[in-house]
Scaffold this motif. Structure first.
Motif, PDB file in Angstrom:
ATOM      1  N   ILE A 140      -1.890 -32.637  46.582  1.00 45.18           N
ATOM      2  CA  ILE A 140      -2.589 -31.565  47.295  1.00 45.18           C
ATOM      3  C   ILE A 140      -3.835 -32.218  47.874  1.00 45.18           C
ATOM      4  O   ILE A 140      -4.842 -32.402  47.179  1.00 45.18           O
ATOM      5  N   GLU A 141      -3.748 -32.596  49.133  1.00 49.33           N
ATOM      6  CA  GLU A 141      -4.833 -33.343  49.767  1.00 49.33           C
ATOM      7  C   GLU A 141      -6.144 -32.575  49.768  1.00 49.33           C
ATOM      8  O   GLU A 141      -7.215 -33.168  49.570  1.00 49.33           O
ATOM      9  N   GLU A 142      -6.089 -31.254  49.996  1.00 50.30           N
ATOM     10  CA  GLU A 142      -7.318 -30.453  50.122  1.00 50.30           C
ATOM     11  C   GLU A 142      -8.200 -30.472  48.878  1.00 50.30           C
ATOM     12  O   GLU A 142      -9.408 -30.261  48.971  1.00 50.30           O
ATOM     13  N   ILE A 143      -7.606 -30.703  47.718  1.00 48.53           N
ATOM     14  CA  ILE A 143      -8.416 -30.705  46.484  1.00 48.53           C
ATOM     15  C   ILE A 143      -8.392 -32.059  45.769  1.00 48.53           C
ATOM     16  O   ILE A 143      -8.871 -32.190  44.652  1.00 48.53           O
ATOM     17  N   GLY A 144      -7.811 -33.063  46.429  1.00 53.87           N
ATOM     18  CA  GLY A 144      -7.820 -34.407  45.868  1.00 53.87           C
ATOM     19  C   GLY A 144      -6.885 -34.613  44.694  1.00 53.87           C
ATOM     20  O   GLY A 144      -7.138 -35.472  43.846  1.00 53.87           O
ATOM     21  N   LEU A 145      -5.785 -33.860  44.650  1.00 55.27           N
ATOM     22  CA  LEU A 145      -4.834 -33.999  43.543  1.00 55.27           C
ATOM     23  C   LEU A 145      -3.701 -34.946  43.919  1.00 55.27           C
ATOM     24  O   LEU A 145      -3.116 -34.839  45.000  1.00 55.27           O
TER      25      LEU A 145
END
Length: 62
Positions: free
Chosen positions: A47-52
């Protein structure tokens, strides 16, 4: 977490599981794999938006 979030996540994970199983079965069939063979497998959820970036490693026996 909200019910909407949980339902959305479960729907996504179900889709991942079903489509991944189909892709693995097709690939093994096309490879003409023999019984008893072991395959290293890796799944990555990002999940790029939260750095996962979550990685799961395992083994599948043919």
């Amino acid at each position: 977490m909200s019910d909407e979030f949980n339902m959305s996540m479960r729907k996504f994970l179900k889709q991942v599981g079903v489509t991944s199983q189909q892709a693995i079965e097709d690939a093994v069939r096309k490879a003409g794999a023999s019984e008893g063979k072991k395959y290293k497998v890796k799944a990555v959820v990002t999940i790029e938006e939260i750095g996962l970036e979550h990685e799961v490693n395992g083994e599948i026996e043919g």
